[in-house]
Scaffold this motif. Structure first.
Motif, mmCIF file in Angstrom:
data_model
loop_
_atom_site.group_PDB
_atom_site.id
_atom_site.type_symbol
_atom_site.label_atom_id
_atom_site.label_comp_id
_atom_site.label_asym_id
_atom_site.label_seq_id
_atom_site.Cartn_x
_atom_site.Cartn_y
_atom_site.Cartn_z
ATOM 1 N N THR A 89 7.249 3.525 10.354
ATOM 2 C CA THR A 89 7.905 4.566 10.207
ATOM 3 C C THR A 89 8.848 4.421 9.314
ATOM 4 O OG1 THR A 89 7.609 5.502 12.449
ATOM 5 C CG2 THR A 89 9.579 6.389 11.190
ATOM 6 N N LEU A 90 9.878 3.300 9.340
ATOM 7 C CA LEU A 90 10.760 3.061 8.331
ATOM 8 C C LEU A 90 10.138 2.735 7.054
ATOM 9 C CD1 LEU A 90 13.876 0.932 9.755
ATOM 10 C CD2 LEU A 90 13.652 3.283 9.001
ATOM 11 N N GLU A 91 9.091 1.898 6.992
ATOM 12 C CA GLU A 91 8.521 1.776 5.647
ATOM 13 C C GLU A 91 7.822 2.760 5.098
ATOM 14 O OE1 GLU A 91 6.964 -2.770 7.620
ATOM 15 O OE2 GLU A 91 5.644 -1.182 7.184
ATOM 16 N N ILE A 124 0.660 -1.231 -0.087
ATOM 17 C CA ILE A 124 0.036 0.112 -0.115
ATOM 18 C C ILE A 124 0.795 1.171 0.026
ATOM 19 C CG2 ILE A 124 -1.523 1.360 1.475
ATOM 20 C CD1 ILE A 124 -2.930 -1.380 2.105
ATOM 21 N N LEU A 125 1.794 1.330 1.023
ATOM 22 C CA LEU A 125 2.846 2.427 0.969
ATOM 23 C C LEU A 125 3.547 2.784 -0.321
ATOM 24 C CD1 LEU A 125 4.082 2.177 4.584
ATOM 25 C CD2 LEU A 125 2.520 3.826 3.569
ATOM 26 N N ALA A 126 3.709 1.452 -0.940
ATOM 27 C CA ALA A 126 4.357 1.686 -2.543
ATOM 28 C C ALA A 126 3.595 2.094 -3.586
ATOM 29 C CB ALA A 126 5.212 0.295 -2.794
ATOM 30 N N HIS A 127 2.242 2.173 -3.284
ATOM 31 C CA HIS A 127 1.192 2.343 -4.368
ATOM 32 C C HIS A 127 1.126 3.911 -4.673
ATOM 33 C CE1 HIS A 127 -2.687 2.534 -6.540
ATOM 34 N NE2 HIS A 127 -2.476 1.171 -6.817
ATOM 35 N N PRO A 128 1.268 4.246 -5.904
ATOM 36 C CA PRO A 128 1.298 5.713 -6.276
ATOM 37 C C PRO A 128 0.102 6.324 -5.765
ATOM 38 C CG PRO A 128 0.775 4.174 -8.229
ATOM 39 C CD PRO A 128 1.263 3.180 -7.148
ATOM 40 N N ALA A 129 -1.063 5.871 -5.769
ATOM 41 C CA ALA A 129 -2.134 6.447 -5.343
ATOM 42 C C ALA A 129 -1.969 6.920 -3.621
ATOM 43 C CB ALA A 129 -3.242 5.712 -5.155
ATOM 44 N N ILE A 130 -1.172 6.445 -2.843
ATOM 45 C CA ILE A 130 -0.815 6.929 -1.509
ATOM 46 C C ILE A 130 -0.200 8.230 -1.386
ATOM 47 C CG2 ILE A 130 0.033 6.349 0.879
ATOM 48 C CD1 ILE A 130 -2.459 4.498 -0.142
ATOM 49 N N GLY A 131 -0.844 9.225 -0.766
ATOM 50 C CA GLY A 131 -0.301 10.609 -0.566
ATOM 51 C C GLY A 131 0.145 10.830 0.950
ATOM 52 N N GLY A 132 -0.376 10.014 1.857
ATOM 53 C CA GLY A 132 -0.077 10.258 3.065
ATOM 54 C C GLY A 132 -0.446 8.989 4.064
ATOM 55 N N PHE A 133 0.280 9.019 5.189
ATOM 56 C CA PHE A 133 0.116 7.796 6.036
ATOM 57 C C PHE A 133 -0.196 8.177 7.351
ATOM 58 C CE2 PHE A 133 2.523 4.053 7.858
ATOM 59 C CZ PHE A 133 1.521 3.289 8.548
ATOM 60 N N TRP A 134 -1.492 7.862 7.969
ATOM 61 C CA TRP A 134 -1.857 8.244 9.544
ATOM 62 C C TRP A 134 -1.457 7.111 10.239
ATOM 63 C CZ3 TRP A 134 -7.261 10.505 10.993
ATOM 64 C CH2 TRP A 134 -7.541 10.626 12.375
ATOM 65 N N THR A 135 -0.404 7.292 11.127
ATOM 66 C CA THR A 135 0.367 6.326 11.633
ATOM 67 C C THR A 135 0.437 6.339 13.202
ATOM 68 O OG1 THR A 135 2.521 5.069 11.911
ATOM 69 C CG2 THR A 135 2.651 7.107 11.051
ATOM 70 N N HIS A 136 0.798 5.295 13.985
ATOM 71 C CA HIS A 136 0.831 5.216 15.361
ATOM 72 C C HIS A 136 2.292 5.386 15.710
ATOM 73 C CE1 HIS A 136 2.055 1.349 13.948
ATOM 74 N NE2 HIS A 136 2.531 0.949 15.138
ATOM 75 N N CYS A 137 3.182 5.523 14.464
ATOM 76 C CA CYS A 137 4.662 5.704 14.673
ATOM 77 C C CYS A 137 5.574 4.588 15.270
ATOM 78 C CB CYS A 137 5.043 7.073 15.110
ATOM 79 S SG CYS A 137 4.594 8.529 14.077
ATOM 80 N N GLY A 138 5.044 3.459 15.263
ATOM 81 C CA GLY A 138 5.696 2.174 15.471
ATOM 82 C C GLY A 138 7.121 2.211 14.476
ATOM 83 N N TRP A 139 8.204 1.870 14.987
ATOM 84 C CA TRP A 139 9.357 2.016 13.986
ATOM 85 C C TRP A 139 9.256 1.289 12.572
ATOM 86 C CZ3 TRP A 139 12.649 5.308 13.695
ATOM 87 C CH2 TRP A 139 13.999 5.104 13.163
ATOM 88 N N ASN A 140 8.868 0.047 12.454
ATOM 89 C CA ASN A 140 8.784 -0.351 11.546
ATOM 90 C C ASN A 140 7.895 0.329 10.361
ATOM 91 O OD1 ASN A 140 10.173 -2.761 12.099
ATOM 92 N ND2 ASN A 140 8.496 -4.082 12.753
#
Length: 250
Positions: free
Chosen positions: A158-160, A140-156
């Protein structure tokens, strides 16, 4: 542990944590090897059988129908939970933002709710959104349609996100997540804080700011630069080679 250790291996790379790696080496008087992002150095780790839950891959086809950088991906990871009131404000804020979103609502992710995925608030307009119980996050994060990520900021996570050049909305829940979120927003400048005051209006405003605002565009440009550095780190084998040589020398 310090007395018996011969070195430290860290899932990170120099471009984002050079000073921290230097401090580790100084404090331990031992070498620190930055071998990340590990999820790109070890393809087997991305095998589907390693997912916590079976991912709903139909969301990738759903993303295919959206323009580049138009969809916000929302996931608070595999462990974090939120109160029902927070969940409802998340839902209403997302729906009210006018931004398309893909939301992972994990079973048991709302405190006090049943083990099944909690129901969305009544009367919510979900025309722009898609909800799944689990998702293939790296795809999903590699998909061109994704413009942002609402995240809990776990390290994995975050790095992804850094590796794919996706800016973030940060909602840390516990442990290292608060520090990780601080790096995302204040150190690297590739994300926005949702803040402690949490209501639907602030959620909608933050989503729009990240996805369609000028501030979000600046963060997206910074995220692209970090992506280049992360990809260069993953493509090079120097860190792993140095680690192997060091292990053989012990």
């Amino acid at each position: 542990m310090r007395a018996s250790a011969s070195g430290v291996v860290v899932n990170t790379f120099d471009a984002i944590e050079a000073s921290e790696l230097a401090k580790i080496q100084t404090e331990l008087s031992q070498p620190a090897f930055a071998v990340g992002p590990l999820h790109k150095l070890s393809p087997a780790a991305a095998a589907e059988h390693n997912f916590l839950h079976a991912p709903d891959r139909s969301c990738l086809a759903w993303l295919d129908a959206h323009p580049p950088r138009s969809v916000l991906y929302v996931s608070l990871g595999s462990v974090a939970c939120v109160d029902r009131a927070v969940f409802d404000e998340m839902a209403r804020g997302l729906a009210g933002s006018g931004v398309p979103f893909l939301w992972v609502i994990r079973p048991g992710s709302v405190r006090g709710a049943a083990e099944d995925a909690p129901p969305l608030p009544a009367g919510l307009d979900m025309n722009r959104g898609k909800v799944v119980p689990w998702a293939p996050q790296r795809d999903i994060l590699a998909h061109p349609a994704i413009g942002g990520f609402w995240t809990h900021c776990g390290w994995n996570s975050t790095l992804e996100s850094v590796y794919e050049g996706v800016p973030m909305l940060t909602q840390p829940c516990f442990a290292d997540q608060t520090v990780n979120a601080r790096y995302v927003t204040h150190q690297w400048g590739v994300g926005l804080e949702l803040g402690e005051v949490f209501d639907r209006e602030r959620v909608a405003e933050a989503v729009r700011k990240l996805m369609v605002g000028e501030e979000g565009a600046v963060m997206r440009a910074r995220a692209r630069r970090l992506k280049i550095q992360a990809n260069q780190s993953a493509a090079a084998t120097l860190a792993i080679d140095n680690l192997v040589k060091y292990i053989y020398s012990l």
